[in-house]
Design an enzyme around this catalytic site. Structure first.
Site, PDB file in Angstrom:
ATOM      1  N   LYS A 172       0.886  -1.172   0.000  1.00  0.00           N
ATOM      2  CA  LYS A 172       0.000   0.000   0.000  1.00  0.00           C
ATOM      3  C   LYS A 172       0.923   1.221   0.000  1.00  0.00           C
ATOM      4  O   LYS A 172       1.463   1.607   1.043  1.00  0.00           O
ATOM      5  CB  LYS A 172      -0.900  -0.030   1.244  1.00  0.00           C
ATOM      6  CG  LYS A 172      -1.434   1.335   1.690  1.00  0.00           C
ATOM      7  CD  LYS A 172      -2.390   1.977   0.698  1.00  0.00           C
ATOM      8  CE  LYS A 172      -2.855   3.341   1.178  1.00  0.00           C
ATOM      9  NZ  LYS A 172      -1.908   4.444   0.876  1.00  0.00           N
ATOM     10  N   GLU A 248       8.822   1.466  11.505  1.00  0.00           N
ATOM     11  CA  GLU A 248       9.890   2.468  11.370  1.00  0.00           C
ATOM     12  C   GLU A 248       9.185   3.811  11.499  1.00  0.00           C
ATOM     13  O   GLU A 248       8.567   4.303  10.564  1.00  0.00           O
ATOM     14  CB  GLU A 248      10.571   2.284  10.018  1.00  0.00           C
ATOM     15  CG  GLU A 248      11.955   2.876   9.977  1.00  0.00           C
ATOM     16  CD  GLU A 248      11.963   4.220   9.311  1.00  0.00           C
ATOM     17  OE1 GLU A 248      11.692   5.220  10.034  1.00  0.00           O
ATOM     18  OE2 GLU A 248      12.207   4.282   8.106  1.00  0.00           O
ATOM     19  N   CYS A 282      13.222  10.604   8.016  1.00  0.00           N
ATOM     20  CA  CYS A 282      13.070  10.278   9.443  1.00  0.00           C
ATOM     21  C   CYS A 282      14.394  10.341  10.182  1.00  0.00           C
ATOM     22  O   CYS A 282      14.416  10.363  11.406  1.00  0.00           O
ATOM     23  CB  CYS A 282      12.502   8.867   9.597  1.00  0.00           C
ATOM     24  SG  CYS A 282      10.957   8.667   8.769  1.00  0.00           S
ATOM     25  N   GLU A 383       9.351  16.258  15.292  1.00  0.00           N
ATOM     26  CA  GLU A 383      10.104  16.185  14.044  1.00  0.00           C
ATOM     27  C   GLU A 383       9.708  17.375  13.171  1.00  0.00           C
ATOM     28  O   GLU A 383       8.516  17.564  12.901  1.00  0.00           O
ATOM     29  CB  GLU A 383       9.639  14.905  13.343  1.00  0.00           C
ATOM     30  CG  GLU A 383      10.707  14.026  12.842  1.00  0.00           C
ATOM     31  CD  GLU A 383      10.143  12.749  12.220  1.00  0.00           C
ATOM     32  OE1 GLU A 383       8.946  12.438  12.347  1.00  0.00           O
ATOM     33  OE2 GLU A 383      10.952  12.055  11.595  1.00  0.00           O
TER      34      GLU A 383
HETATM   35  C1  SIN Z   1      13.461   7.483   6.107  1.00  0.00           C
HETATM   36  O1  SIN Z   1      13.505   8.676   6.185  1.00  0.00           O
HETATM   37  O2  SIN Z   1      12.489   6.874   6.548  1.00  0.00           O
HETATM   38  C2  SIN Z   1      14.534   6.652   5.471  1.00  0.00           C
HETATM   39  C3  SIN Z   1      15.842   7.289   5.373  1.00  0.00           C
HETATM   40  C4  SIN Z   1      16.914   6.379   4.834  1.00  0.00           C
HETATM   41  O3  SIN Z   1      16.675   5.248   4.424  1.00  0.00           O
HETATM   42  O4  SIN Z   1      18.073   6.807   4.806  1.00  0.00           O
END
Ligand code: SIN
Length: 479
Positions: A172, A248, A282, A383
């Site tokens: 998805k 994650e 992230c 964030e």
């Molecule tokens: C992400 O921002 O979720 C992944 C970043 C990465 O794989 O370096």
């Protein structure tokens, strides 16, 4: 451009015929319309994945490896059209999008090789008349719910190891970036992955699709990348069928610069970490902690590096920083800057949101340095997901580590030092799943990427990802 869903090897629309638009975040141009699917189509995709599972898992590992290897080769051969599509729907500059396709292909290549090394174990038994054999078996149908910030690589990072060990998949993709996922589906078919091994379901509203995935006991593992808030909802949904999860979730990466650091390397590392995808990753540096004695010099060098950045849309050859994904993302960054200013921080560079030229949306955030940021400000708690560098000064190593760990998140952290003992000490003290020690770009296909605390659990990449998609079974054999 593929604009229909891939289910059981067929390209299909939503049962209702409904579609939703995909737009370019730099211009608001509608690029295409894709099926607006929900529960019914998700159930069909699970049927297809479940039907393909027995045949796929039964193949010798070399035969699962070969189409994966072809998929990786096809991705590399078609970097240009894949990157162009990705840039247009996601907004990141073309050069960066090319990098993402290569990064995405690297997970497939690595998993293709690892498919041959899904080893079991034998364990000495406690009686002479027994043998204990441990098997690693694929968990079954896996679902991947993927984010918009890496429309290609986060799919391959999730499904390549799952396919390698013999699982089948339902994907998805994020509603903002489904076209890259569908393009990948086309390559999966052309690479020779059998029908039903990879299925892709698009939908404007992720909730019914997610609910259908968790409601079906045949879906044995869901891998999700996204916010901690949604991760909590998924954990509750997973309880119904005891569905395995990899989460994650959000990060809040500290980036520490000690006075003994190589400042040029630290600036280069921060630029790589912070401005990748306009700060929408992230793992990007979210709080920059600089030791007092070198802070002025560090900020001066950082300002020099930032002056070389160029805001622009995907097709502007000089662009290094693209637009944010949507107006909510812009509003959040503006809120963080305003809150920091109200609390006494000063804007040393940037600070405004612009449209770089006529015809472009006002979604381009000027690379911004905030000085005098204090713990408690919004940008130290949430964030930011934008090109903003909040700087806080510290006096001692202990204070830096305490500030760095003072967050419920634990995905990535960075620090720069030339002191070998400090390097070991600080790397061990940071409560994070990924630590860049003198390294602003730690992500790579062979390493176990993932977080601790509110950043989630499970690992993506490397042999650890393959293991996440297997169940251990031991067979106790009486002779
Ligand atoms: C992400 O921002 O979720 C992944 C970043 C990465 O794989 O370096």
């Amino acid at each position: 451009m593929h604009t229909r869903n891939l289910i059981g090897g067929e390209w299909v629309g939503a049962e209702s015929g409904a579609v939703f638009p995909v737009r370019n975040p730099a211009t608001d141009e509608t690029l295409a319309e894709v099926p607006d699917c929900g529960t019914t189509e998700t159930a069909r995709a699970i049927d297809a994945a479940a039907a393909a599972f027995e045949g796929w898992r039964a193949l010798p590992a070399h035969e699962r490896s070969a189409p994966l290897r072809r998929l990786s080769d096809l991705m590399l051969a078609e970097v240009e059209p894949l990157a162009t599509l990705l840039s247009r729907e996601q907004g990141k500059p073309l050069a960066e999008a090319r990098g993402e396709i290569r990064y995405g292909a690297s997970f497939v290549e690595w998993a293709a090789e690892e498919a041959k090394r899904v080893y079991g174990e034998t364990i000495p038994a406690s009686t002479p008349g027994k043998r204990i054999v441990v098997l690693r078996q694929p968990v079954g149908v896996v679902a991947a719910i993927t984010p918009w910030n890496f429309p290609n690589a986060m799919i391959t990072r999730k499904i390549a190891p799952a396919l390698a060990v013999g699982c089948t998949a339902v994907v998805k993709p994020a509603e903002q970036t489904p076209l890259s996922a569908l393009a990948l589906g086309d390559l999966c078919a052309r690479a020779g992955l059998p029908a039903g091994v990879v299925n892709i379901v698009t939908g404007r509203d992720p909730a019914p699709i997610g609910a259908a995935l968790f409601a079906d006991p045949r879906v044995r593992h869901v891998s999700f990348t996204g916010s901690t808030e949604v991760g909590r909802v998924l954990m509750r949904q997973a309880a119904a069928n005891i569905t395995r999860l990899s989460l994650e979730l959000g990060g809040h990466a500290p980036f520490i610069v000690f006075e003994d650091a190589d400042l040029d390397k630290a600036v280069a590392g921060l630029m790589a970490s912070k401005f990748r995808n306009a700060g929408q990753t992230c793992i990007c540096a979210n709080r920059v902690l600089v030791q007092e004695s070198i802070a002025d010099e560090f900020v001066a060098r950082l300002r020099g590096a930032i002056a070389g950045l160029q805001l622009g849309p995907w097709d502007s050859p000089d662009a290094t920083v693209g637009p944010l994904i949507d107006d909510d993302a812009v509003a959040k960054v503006e809120r963080h800057i305003a809150d920091a200013r109200a609390g006494g921080a000063s804007v040393r560079t940037g600070g405004t949101v612009i449209s770089p030229r006529a015809g472009l949306a006002r979604r381009f955030v000027e690379p911004t340095i905030l000085e005098g940021v204090k713990p408690g400000m919004l940008c130290t708690r949430e964030e930011t997901f934008g090109p903003v560098v909040p700087i806080t000064r510290f006096a001692t190593e202990a204070e830096a580590v305490r500030l760095a760990n003072d967050t419920p998140f634990g995905l990535a952290a960075y620090f720069y030092t030339r002191d070998a003992s400090r390097l070991i000490r600080v790397a061990e003290a940071l409560e994070y799943g990924v630590v860049g020690a003198n390294d602003g770009a730690p992500s790579t296909a062979q390493a176990p990427f993932g977080g601790v605390k509110h950043s989630g659990f499970g690992r993506e990449g490397g042999k650890h990802a393959c293991q996440d998609y297997t169940e251990l079974k031991y067979v106790s054999i009486g002779l």
